[in-house]
Enzyme design. Structure first.
Site, mmCIF file in Angstrom:
data_model
loop_
_atom_site.group_PDB
_atom_site.id
_atom_site.type_symbol
_atom_site.label_atom_id
_atom_site.label_comp_id
_atom_site.label_asym_id
_atom_site.label_seq_id
_atom_site.Cartn_x
_atom_site.Cartn_y
_atom_site.Cartn_z
ATOM 1 N N GLY A 51 25.956 7.166 4.422
ATOM 2 C CA GLY A 51 25.847 5.837 3.507
ATOM 3 C C GLY A 51 25.092 6.373 2.173
ATOM 4 O O GLY A 51 24.078 5.640 1.661
ATOM 5 N N SER B 243 25.383 6.678 -0.753
ATOM 6 C CA SER B 243 25.579 5.873 -2.105
ATOM 7 C C SER B 243 25.077 4.428 -1.944
ATOM 8 O O SER B 243 24.944 3.777 -2.979
ATOM 9 C CB SER B 243 26.704 6.066 -2.602
ATOM 10 O OG SER B 243 27.785 5.809 -1.828
ATOM 11 N N TYR C 103 7.131 -0.567 8.704
ATOM 12 C CA TYR C 103 5.704 -0.908 8.617
ATOM 13 C C TYR C 103 4.705 -0.036 9.317
ATOM 14 O O TYR C 103 3.518 0.050 9.205
ATOM 15 C CB TYR C 103 5.521 -2.393 9.128
ATOM 16 C CG TYR C 103 5.478 -3.249 8.100
ATOM 17 C CD1 TYR C 103 6.724 -3.481 7.116
ATOM 18 C CD2 TYR C 103 4.740 -4.228 7.706
ATOM 19 C CE1 TYR C 103 6.855 -4.180 6.068
ATOM 20 C CE2 TYR C 103 4.457 -4.889 6.441
ATOM 21 C CZ TYR C 103 5.769 -4.659 5.595
ATOM 22 O OH TYR C 103 5.665 -5.547 4.496
ATOM 23 N N GLY D 173 4.767 2.936 9.202
ATOM 24 C CA GLY D 173 4.423 4.004 8.279
ATOM 25 C C GLY D 173 3.440 3.848 7.326
ATOM 26 O O GLY D 173 2.945 4.660 6.456
ATOM 27 N N HIS E 193 8.681 -6.123 11.906
ATOM 28 C CA HIS E 193 7.466 -5.613 11.160
ATOM 29 C C HIS E 193 6.130 -6.408 11.636
ATOM 30 O O HIS E 193 5.243 -5.648 12.028
ATOM 31 C CB HIS E 193 7.472 -5.993 9.633
ATOM 32 C CG HIS E 193 8.936 -5.403 9.034
ATOM 33 N ND1 HIS E 193 9.271 -4.096 9.376
ATOM 34 C CD2 HIS E 193 9.419 -5.598 7.946
ATOM 35 C CE1 HIS E 193 10.226 -3.637 8.699
ATOM 36 N NE2 HIS E 193 10.648 -4.553 7.883
ATOM 37 N N ARG F 60 -6.080 -5.740 4.620
ATOM 38 C CA ARG F 60 -4.922 -5.843 3.591
ATOM 39 C C ARG F 60 -4.028 -4.706 3.702
ATOM 40 O O ARG F 60 -4.459 -3.474 3.329
ATOM 41 C CB ARG F 60 -5.688 -6.006 2.307
ATOM 42 C CG ARG F 60 -4.826 -5.889 1.111
ATOM 43 C CD ARG F 60 -4.113 -7.278 0.889
ATOM 44 N NE ARG F 60 -4.877 -8.121 0.327
ATOM 45 C CZ ARG F 60 -5.123 -8.634 -0.806
ATOM 46 N NH1 ARG F 60 -4.376 -7.865 -1.697
ATOM 47 N NH2 ARG F 60 -5.892 -9.617 -1.110
ATOM 48 N N ASP G 206 -16.969 -4.580 2.096
ATOM 49 C CA ASP G 206 -15.714 -4.200 1.794
ATOM 50 C C ASP G 206 -15.301 -2.740 1.559
ATOM 51 O O ASP G 206 -16.318 -1.819 0.827
ATOM 52 C CB ASP G 206 -15.740 -4.864 -0.010
ATOM 53 C CG ASP G 206 -14.485 -4.581 -0.715
ATOM 54 O OD1 ASP G 206 -13.528 -3.927 -0.075
ATOM 55 O OD2 ASP G 206 -14.529 -4.961 -1.801
ATOM 56 N N SER H 251 -12.491 -0.849 0.045
ATOM 57 C CA SER H 251 -11.371 -0.684 -0.867
ATOM 58 C C SER H 251 -10.898 0.528 -0.893
ATOM 59 O O SER H 251 -11.542 1.257 -1.604
ATOM 60 C CB SER H 251 -11.638 -1.637 -1.944
ATOM 61 O OG SER H 251 -11.386 -3.058 -2.091
HETATM 62 C C1 BG6 Z 1 12.501 -4.893 4.723
HETATM 63 C C2 BG6 Z 1 13.077 -6.423 4.687
HETATM 64 O O1 BG6 Z 1 12.838 -4.552 5.983
HETATM 65 O O2 BG6 Z 1 10.923 -5.036 4.244
HETATM 66 C C3 BG6 Z 1 12.927 -6.963 3.064
HETATM 67 O O3 BG6 Z 1 14.413 -6.214 4.907
HETATM 68 C C4 BG6 Z 1 11.526 -6.937 2.649
HETATM 69 O O4 BG6 Z 1 13.474 -8.371 2.900
HETATM 70 C C5 BG6 Z 1 11.233 -5.565 2.849
HETATM 71 O O5 BG6 Z 1 11.521 -7.064 1.410
HETATM 72 C C6 BG6 Z 1 9.406 -5.549 2.511
HETATM 73 O O6 BG6 Z 1 9.003 -4.185 2.740
HETATM 74 P P1 BG6 Z 1 7.508 -3.828 1.994
HETATM 75 O O7 BG6 Z 1 7.412 -2.558 2.587
HETATM 76 O O8 BG6 Z 1 7.716 -3.793 0.458
HETATM 77 O O9 BG6 Z 1 6.639 -4.878 2.384
#
Ligand code: BG6
Length: 490
Positions: free
Chosen positions: A12, A14, A188, A190, A249, A369, A397, A399
């Site tokens: 996949g 391209s 997520y 990662g 996620h 965050r 905090d 950051s």
């Molecule tokens: C993807 C979703 O898995 O994650 C998208 O399909 C979303 O809709 C994206 O925009 C968000 O990823 P990140 O890393 O920008 O929070």
């Protein structure tokens, strides 16, 4: 560590995912020296009949931007030279035989020293073609065993649309490859602060005794984006926000927040605990769900005019175990909202016997965050500096931008692809974990698909439907008024 030839095959090649995520991550790994040109070759495979050079032209613009082009120029041309393109359909022997031939030629050319044949297949494809493609890979392209090494495949969500279709997909792929060969990416896992969760929870005495129903009032895991479905309407309408963000996620993040301490850091020990916590989630009640759809969503020509697909959802999950009984886990995600951010917010209970009478000023909260501006901060009540004895909300905090100046935080895909090469499955979703995740959401998803749970319209650029805030309040979340944490700037 392993040596010898390493072939990375992007199927996949391209498509959007490959251009925006896979190739840039590979390039960054190459640039940082993780992919040695003596060992690595990269193959793109797709249907369109283009040349090597045309594929390179298609992806070049995604690898560098104006700012770093001059620094990375040399690496860029070296990297692009490693890429070879093979075109063919996703279900034809002939195409995959040609692919195998190309890989084998490269393996022979790199066989200067002793080493293995490592083949990593990255399926940057829609899941409908996972079964035929996996079959073809298995039949024609697995590594040649006399060289040692391995064959691995990397797949990405959506893994099906509900429990049944996901299980079907899992058994189709599972019949061809062993679980240790299959890497299901949830990007997520990662992210820097997601990877930090276990350290935070289990390496700090401060948190250990507090992390339970005795102290925590509620947990929120929130994802917002300040743009809509933008050209992905067709895909999105089939899936909706729960399948796109929450079931994968946010649920993965929930696992790391809520799971028990694993026996060790071995990937299987960690994944065992994630499965357990998912299995402890009780069925979601309709009254603990608010769905929304932003106004204008249906203007997309690929979206049906009567679509009920949610672009926003708040759902409350309840984990029925000793640690969490009674604590709502609020998962919330929305597109076309007022801001773009993702965070975990742990709200603590009120102080018993409060002599300062400061309850309505705000509860302690610990916020992680995830993005943007990675940070952790703890909201606490302190004495207002000055002559009077008054209390005020403040924060401790951490950051990252400030504390770790000059440290660049790797992109999720970079880290995860490196794990696939190293053979570390800790940050990938195991088959039984995926099944447990679908079990939680499938009944609700079916009801939404049948139109039995309706999406409430909300304005673009808003907080989502007001009903969602009311649900949060009902669940016991107390919003702190008049206090906002402002990320520090350098
Ligand atoms: C993807 C979703 O898995 O994650 C998208 O399909 C979303 O809709 C994206 O925009 C968000 O990823 P990140 O890393 O920008 O929070």
């Amino acid at each position: 560590s392993e040596t010898g030839s390493l072939s990375i095959i992007v199927l996949g090649a391209s498509g959007d995912l490959a251009k925006k995520k896979t190739f840039p991550a590979l390039f960054n790994l190459f640039h940082q020296g993780f992919l040695s040109p003596d060992e690595v070759h990269i193959f793109g495979y797709a249907r369109s009949k283009i040349t090597d050079e045309e594929l390179r032209d298609k992806i070049r613009g995604y690898l560098v931007d104006e700012k770093n082009a001059s620094v990375k120029y040399e690496a860029l041309s070296m990297f692009l030279k490693l890429i070879k393109y093979v075109s063919g359909p996703y279900d034809s022997e002939e195409g995959f035989k040609r692919l195998d031939k190309a890989i084998s030629e490269h393996e022979i050319s790199k066989k200067t020293s002793e080493g293995s044949s490592r083949r990593l297949f990255y399926l940057a494809l829609p899941p409908s073609v996972y079964p035929p493609v996996s079959k073809m890979i298995k039949a024609w392209c697995t590594n040649k065993s006399d060289l040692g090494g391995w064959t691995r495949i990397v797949v990405e969500k959506p893994f099906g649309k509900d429990l049944e279709s996901a299980e079907q997909l899992s058994s189709q792929i599972g019949a061809l490859f062993e679980e240790p060969q299959i890497y299901r990416i949830d990007h997520y896992l990662g992210k820097e602060l997601v990877q930090n969760m276990l350290v935070l929870r289990f390496a700090n005495r401060l948190f250990l005794p507090l992390w339970n129903r005795d102290n925590i009032a509620n947990v929120q895991i929130v994802f917002r984006e300040d743009f809509g479905t933008e050209g992905r309407g067709g895909y999105f309408d089939e899936y909706g926000i729960i399948r796109d963000i929450i079931q994968n996620h946010l649920l993965q993040v929930l696992c790391l927040v809520a799971m028990e301490k694993p026996v060790s850091l071995k990937p299987e020990h960690i994944r065992d605990e994630k499965v357990k916590v998912l299995q402890s989630v009780i069925p979601i009640k309709d009254e603990e769900v608010v769905l929304g759809q932003y106004e204008g969503y249906r203007d997309d020509p690929t979206v049906p005019n009567d679509s009920n697909t949610p672009t926003f959802a708040t759902t409350i999950l309840r984990i029925d175990n000793e640690r969490w009984e009674g604590v709502p886990f609020i998962l919330k995600a929305g597109k076309a909202m007022s801001s773009k951010k993702a965070d975990i917010r742990i709200q603590f209970k009120d102080v018993p016997g409060d002599i300062f009478k400061c309850q309505n000023q705000g509860r302690n909260e610990f916020v992680i965050r995830l993005q943007p501006s990675e940070a952790m901060y703890m909201k606490l009540t302190v004495k207002q500096p000055g002559l009077e004895m008054q209390t005020v909300q403040s924060e401790l905090d951490l950051s990252y931008m400030q504390r770790y100046q000059g440290v660049s935080i790797p992109e999720a895909y970079e880290r995860l692809i490196l794990d696939t090469i190293r053979g570390d499955q800790q940050h990938f979703v195991r088959r039984d974990e995926l099944k447990a995740a679908w079990e939680i959401f499938t009944p609700l998803l079916h009801r939404i698909d049948k139109g039995e749970v309706k999406s409430i319209p909300y304005k673009q650029g808003s907080r989502g439907p007001a009903e969602a805030d009311q649900l949060l309040k009902k669940a016991g979340y107390m919003q702190t008024h008049g206090y906002i944490w402002i990320p520090p700037t350098l």
